[in-house]
Write a protein that holds these residues in place. Sequence first.
Motif, PDB file in Angstrom:
ATOM      1  N   ALA A 185       0.829  -1.203   0.000  1.00 27.47           N
ATOM      2  CA  ALA A 185       0.000   0.000   0.000  1.00 27.47           C
ATOM      3  C   ALA A 185       0.868   1.258   0.000  1.00 27.47           C
ATOM      4  O   ALA A 185       0.499   2.262  -0.590  1.00 27.47           O
ATOM      5  N   ARG A 186       2.013   1.234   0.645  1.00 27.74           N
ATOM      6  CA  ARG A 186       2.910   2.397   0.711  1.00 27.74           C
ATOM      7  C   ARG A 186       4.100   2.164  -0.209  1.00 27.74           C
ATOM      8  O   ARG A 186       4.784   1.164  -0.116  1.00 27.74           O
ATOM      9  N   LYS A 187       4.362   3.121  -1.062  1.00 26.88           N
ATOM     10  CA  LYS A 187       5.428   2.982  -2.045  1.00 26.88           C
ATOM     11  C   LYS A 187       6.673   3.739  -1.570  1.00 26.88           C
ATOM     12  O   LYS A 187       6.582   4.878  -1.109  1.00 26.88           O
ATOM     13  N   ARG A 188       7.830   3.102  -1.690  1.00 26.11           N
ATOM     14  CA  ARG A 188       9.094   3.746  -1.343  1.00 26.11           C
ATOM     15  C   ARG A 188       9.738   4.243  -2.625  1.00 26.11           C
ATOM     16  O   ARG A 188       9.722   3.578  -3.655  1.00 26.11           O
ATOM     17  N   ILE A 189      10.315   5.443  -2.549  1.00 25.08           N
ATOM     18  CA  ILE A 189      10.999   6.034  -3.702  1.00 25.08           C
ATOM     19  C   ILE A 189      12.397   6.461  -3.273  1.00 25.08           C
ATOM     20  O   ILE A 189      12.689   6.587  -2.077  1.00 25.08           O
ATOM     21  N   GLU A 209       6.810   7.538  -0.164  1.00 29.89           N
ATOM     22  CA  GLU A 209       6.366   8.614  -1.047  1.00 29.89           C
ATOM     23  C   GLU A 209       5.471   9.604  -0.306  1.00 29.89           C
ATOM     24  O   GLU A 209       5.585  10.811  -0.498  1.00 29.89           O
ATOM     25  N   ASP A 210       4.625   9.111   0.587  1.00 26.21           N
ATOM     26  CA  ASP A 210       3.718  10.006   1.314  1.00 26.21           C
ATOM     27  C   ASP A 210       4.418  10.806   2.406  1.00 26.21           C
ATOM     28  O   ASP A 210       3.849  11.744   2.946  1.00 26.21           O
ATOM     29  N   LEU A 259      12.368  15.574   3.389  1.00 24.45           N
ATOM     30  CA  LEU A 259      13.234  16.586   2.777  1.00 24.45           C
ATOM     31  C   LEU A 259      13.647  17.663   3.769  1.00 24.45           C
ATOM     32  O   LEU A 259      14.708  18.262   3.630  1.00 24.45           O
ATOM     33  N   LYS A 260      12.831  17.909   4.789  1.00 24.36           N
ATOM     34  CA  LYS A 260      13.163  18.913   5.806  1.00 24.36           C
ATOM     35  C   LYS A 260      14.253  18.438   6.758  1.00 24.36           C
ATOM     36  O   LYS A 260      14.988  19.242   7.316  1.00 24.36           O
TER      37      LYS A 260
END
Length: 176
Positions: A53-57, A69-70, A76-77
């Motif tokens: 269900a959760r995609k890693r990028i 991804e979510d 990034l912070k």
Amino acid sequence: MAASAPTPHATGFPAEGRCGYYVAKKKRFCRMVVAAGKRFCGEHAGAAEEENARKRILCPLDPKHTVYEDQLAKHLKKCNSREKPKPDFFIQDINAGLKDETEITEQMVPISSLSEEQLEILIMKLKKASEGLNSTLKDQILSHPALHDALNDPKNGDSATKHLKQQMLKKFTSSL
């Protein structure tokens, strides 16, 4: 002699509380710690069927690690690979010099290309600018009584005496 404990690979499953991803290149299981109730570490979570269900990028700042991804904006912070703020005194390429020949201003010309009249004007400007400067320097050899004993010591050879004199001159010129 006691038999050694079986290795995780020999038994076919990873160590307790460790990632279940088998790293073929290293011929062993990943040794990263997993979260409670999970089978894979954060890096290998994409290999788990239960987390489809959760995609890693790949992280856009450093593709050596991945993020969900979510949660990208949050990551990034705080990512260690983000560009750190520069101090107030920092100026980019301050000591880099000229980037190419086109940056040379037209005022900068070699002295050899000046006409005789332009050269005389330049000399007059330089003389006028240096009028207020004290250009006469006194030649002084300074000495200190603490060094006389070492200089006159017969145990010191020529080389040592020479070095002592140089050190004496350095100390006095740096204190002026």
